[in-house]
Motif scaffolding. Structure first.
Motif, PDB file in Angstrom:
ATOM      1  N   LEU A 168       0.828  -1.215   0.000  1.00 21.33           N
ATOM      2  CA  LEU A 168       0.000   0.000   0.000  1.00 21.33           C
ATOM      3  C   LEU A 168       0.862   1.265   0.000  1.00 21.33           C
ATOM      4  CD1 LEU A 168      -2.717  -1.175   2.530  1.00 21.33           C
ATOM      5  CD2 LEU A 168      -3.097  -0.661   0.097  1.00 21.33           C
ATOM      6  N   ALA A 169       1.908   1.269   0.807  1.00 16.47           N
ATOM      7  CA  ALA A 169       2.787   2.445   0.882  1.00 16.47           C
ATOM      8  C   ALA A 169       3.458   2.707  -0.464  1.00 16.47           C
ATOM      9  CB  ALA A 169       3.834   2.250   1.978  1.00 16.47           C
ATOM     10  N   LEU A 170       3.944   1.672  -1.111  1.00 12.94           N
ATOM     11  CA  LEU A 170       4.598   1.826  -2.407  1.00 12.94           C
ATOM     12  C   LEU A 170       3.616   2.363  -3.446  1.00 12.94           C
ATOM     13  CD1 LEU A 170       7.073   1.388  -4.239  1.00 12.94           C
ATOM     14  CD2 LEU A 170       6.201  -0.925  -4.656  1.00 12.94           C
ATOM     15  N   ALA A 171       2.438   1.757  -3.511  1.00  7.10           N
ATOM     16  CA  ALA A 171       1.440   2.196  -4.484  1.00  7.10           C
ATOM     17  C   ALA A 171       1.079   3.661  -4.274  1.00  7.10           C
ATOM     18  CB  ALA A 171       0.199   1.312  -4.385  1.00  7.10           C
ATOM     19  N   GLU A 172       0.851   4.025  -3.025  1.00  4.77           N
ATOM     20  CA  GLU A 172       0.437   5.402  -2.756  1.00  4.77           C
ATOM     21  C   GLU A 172       1.605   6.382  -2.922  1.00  4.77           C
ATOM     22  OE1 GLU A 172      -2.082   5.668   0.724  1.00  4.77           O
ATOM     23  OE2 GLU A 172      -3.595   4.461  -0.298  1.00  4.77           O
ATOM     24  N   HIS A 173       2.815   5.941  -2.659  1.00  7.67           N
ATOM     25  CA  HIS A 173       3.990   6.788  -2.859  1.00  7.67           C
ATOM     26  C   HIS A 173       4.197   7.079  -4.351  1.00  7.67           C
ATOM     27  CE1 HIS A 173       8.026   8.396  -2.199  1.00  7.67           C
ATOM     28  NE2 HIS A 173       8.446   7.603  -3.162  1.00  7.67           N
ATOM     29  N   LEU A 174       4.002   6.075  -5.189  1.00  7.53           N
ATOM     30  CA  LEU A 174       4.273   6.224  -6.613  1.00  7.53           C
ATOM     31  C   LEU A 174       3.079   6.699  -7.424  1.00  7.53           C
ATOM     32  CD1 LEU A 174       6.451   3.059  -7.331  1.00  7.53           C
ATOM     33  CD2 LEU A 174       7.220   5.409  -6.984  1.00  7.53           C
ATOM     34  N   ALA A 175       1.845   6.389  -6.962  1.00 10.26           N
ATOM     35  CA  ALA A 175       0.714   6.594  -7.867  1.00 10.26           C
ATOM     36  C   ALA A 175      -0.561   7.158  -7.267  1.00 10.26           C
ATOM     37  CB  ALA A 175       0.398   5.265  -8.556  1.00 10.26           C
ATOM     38  N   GLY A 176      -0.738   7.141  -5.964  1.00  9.98           N
ATOM     39  CA  GLY A 176      -1.969   7.692  -5.403  1.00  9.98           C
ATOM     40  C   GLY A 176      -2.770   6.662  -4.637  1.00  9.98           C
ATOM     41  N   PRO A 177      -4.018   6.986  -4.321  1.00  7.89           N
ATOM     42  CA  PRO A 177      -4.847   6.101  -3.486  1.00  7.89           C
ATOM     43  C   PRO A 177      -4.831   4.644  -3.965  1.00  7.89           C
ATOM     44  CG  PRO A 177      -5.993   8.155  -3.907  1.00  7.89           C
ATOM     45  CD  PRO A 177      -4.753   8.166  -4.761  1.00  7.89           C
ATOM     46  N   ALA A 178      -4.645   3.742  -3.005  1.00  3.43           N
ATOM     47  CA  ALA A 178      -4.447   2.334  -3.336  1.00  3.43           C
ATOM     48  C   ALA A 178      -5.362   1.432  -2.530  1.00  3.43           C
ATOM     49  CB  ALA A 178      -2.996   1.942  -3.081  1.00  3.43           C
ATOM     50  N   ALA A 198       7.169 -20.441   2.733  1.00  8.13           N
ATOM     51  CA  ALA A 198       8.417 -20.630   3.487  1.00  8.13           C
ATOM     52  C   ALA A 198       8.647 -19.443   4.423  1.00  8.13           C
ATOM     53  CB  ALA A 198       9.581 -20.862   2.533  1.00  8.13           C
ATOM     54  N   ASP A 199       9.732 -18.712   4.223  1.00  8.38           N
ATOM     55  CA  ASP A 199      10.108 -17.609   5.109  1.00  8.38           C
ATOM     56  C   ASP A 199       9.736 -16.241   4.534  1.00  8.38           C
ATOM     57  OD1 ASP A 199      11.145 -19.301   7.012  1.00  8.38           O
ATOM     58  OD2 ASP A 199      13.167 -19.244   6.186  1.00  8.38           O
ATOM     59  N   ALA A 200       8.736 -16.207   3.657  1.00  7.20           N
ATOM     60  CA  ALA A 200       8.403 -14.955   2.989  1.00  7.20           C
ATOM     61  C   ALA A 200       6.898 -14.715   2.963  1.00  7.20           C
ATOM     62  CB  ALA A 200       8.942 -14.977   1.564  1.00  7.20           C
ATOM     63  N   SER A 201       6.545 -13.430   2.893  1.00  8.39           N
ATOM     64  CA  SER A 201       5.153 -13.035   2.702  1.00  8.39           C
ATOM     65  C   SER A 201       5.110 -11.981   1.602  1.00  8.39           C
ATOM     66  CB  SER A 201       4.537 -12.492   3.994  1.00  8.39           C
ATOM     67  OG  SER A 201       5.184 -11.298   4.386  1.00  8.39           O
ATOM     68  N   LEU A 202       3.976 -11.926   0.927  1.00  5.24           N
ATOM     69  CA  LEU A 202       3.823 -11.025  -0.202  1.00  5.24           C
ATOM     70  C   LEU A 202       2.390 -10.531  -0.250  1.00  5.24           C
ATOM     71  CD1 LEU A 202       4.992 -11.553  -3.818  1.00  5.24           C
ATOM     72  CD2 LEU A 202       2.568 -11.440  -3.390  1.00  5.24           C
ATOM     73  N   ALA A 203       2.211  -9.293  -0.665  1.00  7.62           N
ATOM     74  CA  ALA A 203       0.885  -8.740  -0.924  1.00  7.62           C
ATOM     75  C   ALA A 203       0.994  -7.853  -2.152  1.00  7.62           C
ATOM     76  CB  ALA A 203       0.387  -7.934   0.277  1.00  7.62           C
ATOM     77  N   LEU A 204      -0.127  -7.685  -2.847  1.00  6.88           N
ATOM     78  CA  LEU A 204      -0.163  -6.857  -4.050  1.00  6.88           C
ATOM     79  C   LEU A 204      -1.176  -5.750  -3.873  1.00  6.88           C
ATOM     80  CD1 LEU A 204      -0.284  -9.664  -6.777  1.00  6.88           C
ATOM     81  CD2 LEU A 204       1.728  -8.436  -5.967  1.00  6.88           C
ATOM     82  N   ALA A 205      -0.796  -4.545  -4.270  1.00  2.00           N
ATOM     83  CA  ALA A 205      -1.706  -3.411  -4.249  1.00  2.00           C
ATOM     84  C   ALA A 205      -1.823  -2.835  -5.656  1.00  2.00           C
ATOM     85  CB  ALA A 205      -1.206  -2.336  -3.286  1.00  2.00           C
ATOM     86  N   THR A 206      -2.936  -2.186  -5.920  1.00  4.09           N
ATOM     87  CA  THR A 206      -3.149  -1.461  -7.162  1.00  4.09           C
ATOM     88  C   THR A 206      -3.692  -0.088  -6.808  1.00  4.09           C
ATOM     89  OG1 THR A 206      -5.383  -2.334  -7.391  1.00  4.09           O
ATOM     90  CG2 THR A 206      -3.638  -3.527  -8.542  1.00  4.09           C
ATOM     91  N   THR A 207      -3.656   0.804  -7.774  1.00  5.52           N
ATOM     92  CA  THR A 207      -4.212   2.127  -7.570  1.00  5.52           C
ATOM     93  C   THR A 207      -5.146   2.472  -8.720  1.00  5.52           C
ATOM     94  OG1 THR A 207      -2.489   3.275  -8.772  1.00  5.52           O
ATOM     95  CG2 THR A 207      -2.125   2.960  -6.419  1.00  5.52           C
ATOM     96  N   THR A 208      -6.122   3.291  -8.440  1.00  5.09           N
ATOM     97  CA  THR A 208      -7.009   3.735  -9.508  1.00  5.09           C
ATOM     98  C   THR A 208      -6.299   4.737 -10.393  1.00  5.09           C
ATOM     99  OG1 THR A 208      -7.918   5.364  -7.987  1.00  5.09           O
ATOM    100  CG2 THR A 208      -9.143   3.319  -8.252  1.00  5.09           C
ATOM    101  N   GLY A 209      -5.342   5.479  -9.830  1.00  4.43           N
ATOM    102  CA  GLY A 209      -4.634   6.485 -10.590  1.00  4.43           C
ATOM    103  C   GLY A 209      -3.533   5.939 -11.480  1.00  4.43           C
ATOM    104  N   PHE A 210      -3.260   4.638 -11.397  1.00  3.08           N
ATOM    105  CA  PHE A 210      -2.165   4.039 -12.139  1.00  3.08           C
ATOM    106  C   PHE A 210      -2.677   2.815 -12.901  1.00  3.08           C
ATOM    107  CE2 PHE A 210       2.687   4.200 -11.492  1.00  3.08           C
ATOM    108  CZ  PHE A 210       2.922   3.846 -12.782  1.00  3.08           C
ATOM    109  N   GLY A 211      -3.871   2.912 -13.405  1.00  2.00           N
ATOM    110  CA  GLY A 211      -4.431   1.814 -14.173  1.00  2.00           C
ATOM    111  C   GLY A 211      -4.848   0.625 -13.340  1.00  2.00           C
ATOM    112  N   GLY A 212      -5.035   0.823 -12.029  1.00  2.00           N
ATOM    113  CA  GLY A 212      -5.381  -0.262 -11.141  1.00  2.00           C
ATOM    114  C   GLY A 212      -6.746  -0.740 -11.353  1.00  2.00           C
TER     115      GLY A 212
END
Length: 133
Positions: A99-109, A119-133
């Motif tokens: 969320l922070a990356l999306a909003e930093h680069l493109a706006g509301p996310a 395993a030892d990792a976690s991942l999440a995906l965000a999109t923004t309306t202002g960046f074709g989300g």
């Protein structure tokens, strides 16, 4: 569509594990790797070779955010980990960082894919309306 990837991992998590988690998550949600616009994590992981290597492989920026910056996203998390908070000061690095990356680069996310684990990792995906989300 642009996807903003938030990653959390334990120390020493290899780029191959992170990459496999990303590929597996994208495939499960029928999303293209070419849509990945950047990676992010908590600043405690700034020296993690696996994160650096994955960003280089994908040729995307890798940004880091402090626990204080990520705390602003806590009300929007799908999962809050007390253990993660004890270690990092953040209830969920992957979702918060996405969320922070999306909003930093493109706006509301918004989260497109909530926390996914491998395993030892976690991942999440965000999109923004202002960046074709």
């Amino acid at each position: 569509m642009h996807l903003f990837v938030g990653l959390g991992c334990r120390r020493g998590c290899p780029a191959d594990t992170l990459g496999h988690l990303l590929e597996q998550t994208l495939k499960a949600h029928d999303l293209p790797l070419s849509a990945v616009a950047g990676l992010a994590s908590i600043d405690l992981k700034h020296d993690e070779p696996g994160l650096q290597q994955l960003a280089r492989r994908l040729k995307v920026p890798l940004l880091f955010f402090s626990a204080t910056q990520l705390a602003a996203y806590e009300p929007r998390l799908s999962h809050r980990s007390a253990v993660a908070y004890q270690h990092s000061g953040c209830y969920g690095a992957s979702e918060s960082a996405a969320l922070a990356l999306a909003e930093h680069l493109a706006g509301p996310a918004q989260l497109r894919v909530t926390r996914t684990l491998l395993a030892d990792a976690s991942l999440a995906l965000a999109t923004t309306t202002g960046f074709g989300g």
